[in-house]
Motif scaffolding. Sequence first.
Motif, short mmCIF file in Angstrom:
data_model
loop_
_atom_site.label_atom_id
_atom_site.label_comp_id
_atom_site.label_asym_id
_atom_site.label_seq_id
_atom_site.Cartn_x
_atom_site.Cartn_y
_atom_site.Cartn_z
N ASP A 34 21.85 -4.50 -53.95
CA ASP A 34 22.71 -3.63 -54.75
C ASP A 34 22.00 -3.14 -56.01
O ASP A 34 22.12 -1.96 -56.39
CB ASP A 34 23.99 -4.37 -55.13
CG ASP A 34 24.93 -4.56 -53.95
OD1 ASP A 34 24.70 -3.94 -52.90
OD2 ASP A 34 25.88 -5.36 -54.08
N LEU A 35 21.25 -4.02 -56.65
CA LEU A 35 20.54 -3.61 -57.86
C LEU A 35 19.45 -2.59 -57.56
O LEU A 35 19.29 -1.60 -58.29
CB LEU A 35 19.93 -4.83 -58.55
CG LEU A 35 20.88 -5.68 -59.39
CD1 LEU A 35 20.19 -6.94 -59.88
CD2 LEU A 35 21.40 -4.88 -60.58
N LEU A 36 18.69 -2.81 -56.50
CA LEU A 36 17.64 -1.86 -56.15
C LEU A 36 18.24 -0.52 -55.71
O LEU A 36 17.69 0.54 -56.03
CB LEU A 36 16.76 -2.43 -55.04
CG LEU A 36 15.73 -3.46 -55.50
CD1 LEU A 36 15.06 -4.13 -54.32
CD2 LEU A 36 14.67 -2.79 -56.39
N ASP A 85 26.12 -9.12 -60.01
CA ASP A 85 24.87 -9.10 -59.25
C ASP A 85 23.72 -9.59 -60.11
O ASP A 85 22.88 -10.39 -59.66
CB ASP A 85 24.58 -7.67 -58.75
CG ASP A 85 25.62 -7.18 -57.76
OD1 ASP A 85 26.19 -8.02 -57.04
OD2 ASP A 85 25.85 -5.96 -57.71
N LEU A 86 23.67 -9.10 -61.34
CA LEU A 86 22.61 -9.52 -62.25
C LEU A 86 22.69 -11.01 -62.54
O LEU A 86 21.67 -11.71 -62.55
CB LEU A 86 22.70 -8.72 -63.55
CG LEU A 86 21.67 -9.04 -64.63
CD1 LEU A 86 20.27 -8.78 -64.13
CD2 LEU A 86 21.96 -8.23 -65.90
N ALA A 87 23.90 -11.51 -62.75
CA ALA A 87 24.07 -12.94 -63.06
C ALA A 87 23.64 -13.82 -61.89
O ALA A 87 22.99 -14.86 -62.08
CB ALA A 87 25.52 -13.21 -63.42
N VAL A 88 23.97 -13.40 -60.67
CA VAL A 88 23.58 -14.19 -59.49
C VAL A 88 22.06 -14.24 -59.37
O VAL A 88 21.47 -15.32 -59.12
CB VAL A 88 24.21 -13.59 -58.21
CG1 VAL A 88 23.62 -14.26 -56.97
CG2 VAL A 88 25.73 -13.77 -58.24
N LEU A 89 21.39 -13.10 -59.55
CA LEU A 89 19.94 -13.08 -59.45
C LEU A 89 19.29 -13.92 -60.55
O LEU A 89 18.31 -14.65 -60.29
CB LEU A 89 19.42 -11.65 -59.52
CG LEU A 89 19.59 -10.79 -58.27
CD1 LEU A 89 18.94 -9.43 -58.47
CD2 LEU A 89 18.98 -11.46 -57.05
N LEU A 90 19.82 -13.82 -61.76
CA LEU A 90 19.25 -14.62 -62.85
C LEU A 90 19.43 -16.11 -62.59
O LEU A 90 18.53 -16.91 -62.90
CB LEU A 90 19.92 -14.22 -64.17
CG LEU A 90 19.55 -12.84 -64.73
CD1 LEU A 90 20.38 -12.54 -65.97
CD2 LEU A 90 18.06 -12.79 -65.06
N ALA A 95 15.05 -4.03 -61.85
CA ALA A 95 15.50 -4.66 -60.61
C ALA A 95 14.32 -5.07 -59.74
O ALA A 95 14.33 -6.16 -59.14
CB ALA A 95 16.40 -3.69 -59.85
N THR A 96 13.30 -4.23 -59.65
CA THR A 96 12.12 -4.58 -58.84
C THR A 96 11.44 -5.83 -59.38
O THR A 96 11.08 -6.73 -58.61
CB THR A 96 11.13 -3.40 -58.83
OG1 THR A 96 11.77 -2.24 -58.29
CG2 THR A 96 9.91 -3.74 -57.97
N LEU A 97 11.26 -5.89 -60.68
CA LEU A 97 10.62 -7.07 -61.28
C LEU A 97 11.48 -8.31 -61.08
O LEU A 97 10.96 -9.38 -60.72
CB LEU A 97 10.38 -6.83 -62.77
CG LEU A 97 9.37 -5.74 -63.13
CD1 LEU A 97 9.30 -5.54 -64.63
CD2 LEU A 97 7.98 -6.08 -62.58
N LEU A 98 12.79 -8.19 -61.28
CA LEU A 98 13.67 -9.35 -61.18
C LEU A 98 13.77 -9.83 -59.73
O LEU A 98 13.72 -11.05 -59.48
CB LEU A 98 15.05 -9.01 -61.72
CG LEU A 98 16.10 -10.14 -61.66
CD1 LEU A 98 15.59 -11.36 -62.41
CD2 LEU A 98 17.43 -9.66 -62.23
N LEU A 128 24.90 -15.86 -52.62
CA LEU A 128 23.49 -15.80 -52.24
C LEU A 128 22.83 -14.61 -52.95
O LEU A 128 23.50 -13.64 -53.31
CB LEU A 128 23.35 -15.66 -50.73
CG LEU A 128 23.79 -16.86 -49.89
CD1 LEU A 128 23.61 -16.57 -48.40
CD2 LEU A 128 23.02 -18.12 -50.29
N PRO A 129 21.51 -14.63 -53.11
CA PRO A 129 20.87 -13.56 -53.90
C PRO A 129 20.53 -12.30 -53.12
O PRO A 129 20.11 -11.32 -53.72
CB PRO A 129 19.58 -14.25 -54.38
CG PRO A 129 19.24 -15.22 -53.29
CD PRO A 129 20.56 -15.71 -52.76
#
Length: 264
Positions: free
Chosen positions: A224-226, A241-246, A158-161, A217-218
């Motif tokens: 949430d991921l962090l 959440d992962l899909a939105v960030l990607l 999550a930190t890297l993404l 929005l991201p």
Amino acid sequence: MSEHAVADRANPGPPAPVQVSLATTYVTLLRWTLAQIGAMLPLIIVVQAMLAAGIVVGFGFLIPNIDAATALFLSTGAPTVLLLTIGLVMVPQGVSRSRADGTFAYMRGLPVARPLLLAADLTVWLLIGLPSVAVGVLVATLRYEIALSFDWPVLVAATLLVTLMATAVGYAIAVSLPPMLAQLVSQVLVFFVLLFSPVTFGVGQLPEWFQAVHDILPVRPAADLLRAGLASDVFSASLRDLAVLLAWTAAGVVISVRALVRRR
């Protein structure tokens, strides 16, 4: 020996270009980028660490008689604020300055793969952001005496993404808008993240229409991921959440690379 052979030996022509690996080019660009920051690099890291501590402690003063649940929510949201501030504020301002003084154009003129320019910048900002996240978590545990339950694979990923997403989007803003406008947009974004995003407060405090906006929005997915990585026994994240960030990461990288390779 024929006359053509003698002429070829007398005029050998231009030397063959030296082949340099992508890894060597990347390392060279990384060293160049670090050298551009120079002696300011330790100062930037220290300032970011102080900002991390300030967010954790300062926001706590705004909430009288803060309870354990609120302290945990605030503390696990602080790293998101830090990473988004670096990517959406510091990166656009730095790239805008390099565009204004001609450094950006010079770097684009080098005979290197343009995506490596972006990769070197992303790496430097990642190195700047990671210490501040560690300081923020440490200060939170000492200030509020909270117990964190780390899910290390989720936390690291999550930190890297989040860092990659914020930096790529910030870079895209900087290369897509005029320098002055990009700096103005970055200043507006920091207020949006701090005051109008459910990072240090629950999403339920926002109007329903604004909650729907944050679904695409991201910012909220990043938080949430962090949180799921910092306090896995309390918070969880979803594949959405992962899909939105990607999606935002891919958009930022595509826009940035297209701007770097576009002829001007």
